[in-house]
Design a protein around this motif. Sequence first.
Motif, PDB file in Angstrom:
ATOM      1  N   LEU A  94       0.842  -1.198   0.000  1.00 43.51           N
ATOM      2  CA  LEU A  94       0.000   0.000   0.000  1.00 43.51           C
ATOM      3  C   LEU A  94       0.878   1.249   0.000  1.00 43.51           C
ATOM      4  O   LEU A  94       0.615   2.212  -0.726  1.00 43.51           O
ATOM      5  N   PHE A  95       1.913   1.226   0.834  1.00 46.30           N
ATOM      6  CA  PHE A  95       2.826   2.370   0.869  1.00 46.30           C
ATOM      7  C   PHE A  95       3.563   2.520  -0.455  1.00 46.30           C
ATOM      8  O   PHE A  95       3.728   3.632  -0.972  1.00 46.30           O
ATOM      9  N   ILE A  96       4.022   1.408  -1.004  1.00 46.00           N
ATOM     10  CA  ILE A  96       4.760   1.469  -2.266  1.00 46.00           C
ATOM     11  C   ILE A  96       3.897   2.108  -3.352  1.00 46.00           C
ATOM     12  O   ILE A  96       4.387   2.919  -4.148  1.00 46.00           O
ATOM     13  N   ALA A  97       2.605   1.786  -3.365  1.00 41.53           N
ATOM     14  CA  ALA A  97       1.694   2.389  -4.337  1.00 41.53           C
ATOM     15  C   ALA A  97       1.557   3.888  -4.096  1.00 41.53           C
ATOM     16  O   ALA A  97       1.452   4.680  -5.035  1.00 41.53           O
ATOM     17  N   GLN A 148       1.664 -14.902  -0.499  1.00 47.88           N
ATOM     18  CA  GLN A 148       2.497 -13.781  -0.056  1.00 47.88           C
ATOM     19  C   GLN A 148       2.539 -12.685  -1.124  1.00 47.88           C
ATOM     20  O   GLN A 148       2.450 -11.497  -0.829  1.00 47.88           O
ATOM     21  N   LEU A 149       2.654 -13.109  -2.365  1.00 44.59           N
ATOM     22  CA  LEU A 149       2.679 -12.140  -3.460  1.00 44.59           C
ATOM     23  C   LEU A 149       1.280 -11.594  -3.745  1.00 44.59           C
ATOM     24  O   LEU A 149       1.108 -10.398  -4.039  1.00 44.59           O
ATOM     25  N   ALA A 150       0.281 -12.458  -3.640  1.00 45.02           N
ATOM     26  CA  ALA A 150      -1.089 -12.038  -3.951  1.00 45.02           C
ATOM     27  C   ALA A 150      -1.558 -10.899  -3.050  1.00 45.02           C
ATOM     28  O   ALA A 150      -2.194  -9.944  -3.514  1.00 45.02           O
ATOM     29  N   TRP A 151      -1.241 -10.972  -1.752  1.00 44.18           N
ATOM     30  CA  TRP A 151      -1.674  -9.912  -0.850  1.00 44.18           C
ATOM     31  C   TRP A 151      -0.909  -8.619  -1.109  1.00 44.18           C
ATOM     32  O   TRP A 151      -1.460  -7.518  -0.967  1.00 44.18           O
ATOM     33  N   ALA A 152       0.348  -8.739  -1.516  1.00 43.19           N
ATOM     34  CA  ALA A 152       1.103  -7.538  -1.869  1.00 43.19           C
ATOM     35  C   ALA A 152       0.488  -6.888  -3.113  1.00 43.19           C
ATOM     36  O   ALA A 152       0.296  -5.669  -3.177  1.00 43.19           O
ATOM     37  N   LYS A 153       0.153  -7.700  -4.095  1.00 46.32           N
ATOM     38  CA  LYS A 153      -0.469  -7.172  -5.308  1.00 46.32           C
ATOM     39  C   LYS A 153      -1.819  -6.517  -5.007  1.00 46.32           C
ATOM     40  O   LYS A 153      -2.172  -5.499  -5.604  1.00 46.32           O
ATOM     41  N   ALA A 154      -2.554  -7.102  -4.067  1.00 48.23           N
ATOM     42  CA  ALA A 154      -3.861  -6.544  -3.719  1.00 48.23           C
ATOM     43  C   ALA A 154      -3.710  -5.139  -3.154  1.00 48.23           C
ATOM     44  O   ALA A 154      -4.426  -4.216  -3.547  1.00 48.23           O
ATOM     45  N   GLY A 155      -2.761  -4.969  -2.219  1.00 51.10           N
ATOM     46  CA  GLY A 155      -2.547  -3.647  -1.646  1.00 51.10           C
ATOM     47  C   GLY A 155      -2.089  -2.647  -2.681  1.00 51.10           C
ATOM     48  O   GLY A 155      -2.556  -1.508  -2.731  1.00 51.10           O
ATOM     49  N   PHE A 156      -1.194  -3.080  -3.549  1.00 50.58           N
ATOM     50  CA  PHE A 156      -0.632  -2.198  -4.570  1.00 50.58           C
ATOM     51  C   PHE A 156      -1.684  -1.805  -5.604  1.00 50.58           C
ATOM     52  O   PHE A 156      -1.736  -0.659  -6.062  1.00 50.58           O
ATOM     53  N   SER A 157      -2.523  -2.745  -5.990  1.00 55.68           N
ATOM     54  CA  SER A 157      -3.497  -2.509  -7.056  1.00 55.68           C
ATOM     55  C   SER A 157      -4.741  -1.758  -6.588  1.00 55.68           C
ATOM     56  O   SER A 157      -5.253  -0.892  -7.290  1.00 55.68           O
ATOM     57  N   VAL A 158      -5.222  -2.087  -5.394  1.00 59.93           N
ATOM     58  CA  VAL A 158      -6.472  -1.507  -4.915  1.00 59.93           C
ATOM     59  C   VAL A 158      -6.241  -0.163  -4.224  1.00 59.93           C
ATOM     60  O   VAL A 158      -7.004   0.779  -4.413  1.00 59.93           O
TER      61      VAL A 158
END
Length: 324
Positions: A259-262, A297-307
Amino acid sequence: MTENDGWEPAGPPPPPVAARPPAANPWAAPAWHRPPRRSGGGVAGAAVALVILVVTVGVIAVVPHELSGHALAVPNALHRSDSAPDGVRDTPVAVPELETNPLLANGVELNEVSCTLPELGRTGAELSAYYEALTECLQQAWRRALDHAHEPSQRVSVSVTLTKVSACGSAPSKDQAVAYYCGGDSTIYAPTDWMLADAGQNPSRHLATIAHEYGHHVQDESGILAAAGDRMTSPNQDAPHDRALVRRIELQANCFGALFIAAAEGRGSISRATANAAVADYGRADDSGDHGSRVNQLAWAKAGFSVGTTSACNTWSAPDSEVS
């Protein structure tokens, strides 16, 4: 997955369906946590101290117990209510709740930030300066969400040296952690040698690790770690129920990190390429009973980044298959 590997943003995940009081139970102490082993022989690092997730994940030392896989902070934080004592109602307080934590409500976003980071060096002083600038940017980004939830937003410190004993008890060994977060002193411990051995001069890896660890700090501030600690059933965290809680903690820290990275992507010192590589780095770890499968592990990172909203990180309301 290397820093040059790309990925298509995932669709949205399932819909999100001042001072602390003394700890009153054995799970209420801060803890340290170690990162999981990654493919290729490296050690992941970034979870909480709880340990470092974001590329770290690991063990946490609590008082009076030692817990493996998650970090716990002072529980029994005050709930907000109309019956709160004078002076408390308007003071930000941690709310010891999981799926219903105010931080995870719909529409809660981070501030977009432009991080100005110094060159990533190899000395302790250079790494310290880099991490201090990064955590300052992390705090700026997270303040909006925590303010919205009326929860504390205290500063976190970063130490590139390792003391044998901290507020979380004895420090982990070099083989156990890459970095970790200690809620007892609100400090991310990222020893110079450990971080360089794992991340070298790769900025995306350092970014993923520190953002993950800061995610544990957010869990601490919001009361999520306290609530998780209250649900633990065994001091050694051996019970399947406890390990499942730990996985939800760690996977959420990955999501919080992304989320922060996004929020920082494409501005200041964090380019789009660096941001994408940092998110991909969350998939560097092998399957772990404490941190979840590599896919999740990757899926939850992608979720935060994308949403881009905290509700995308509500691992507590997700089905077991998505936090395995």
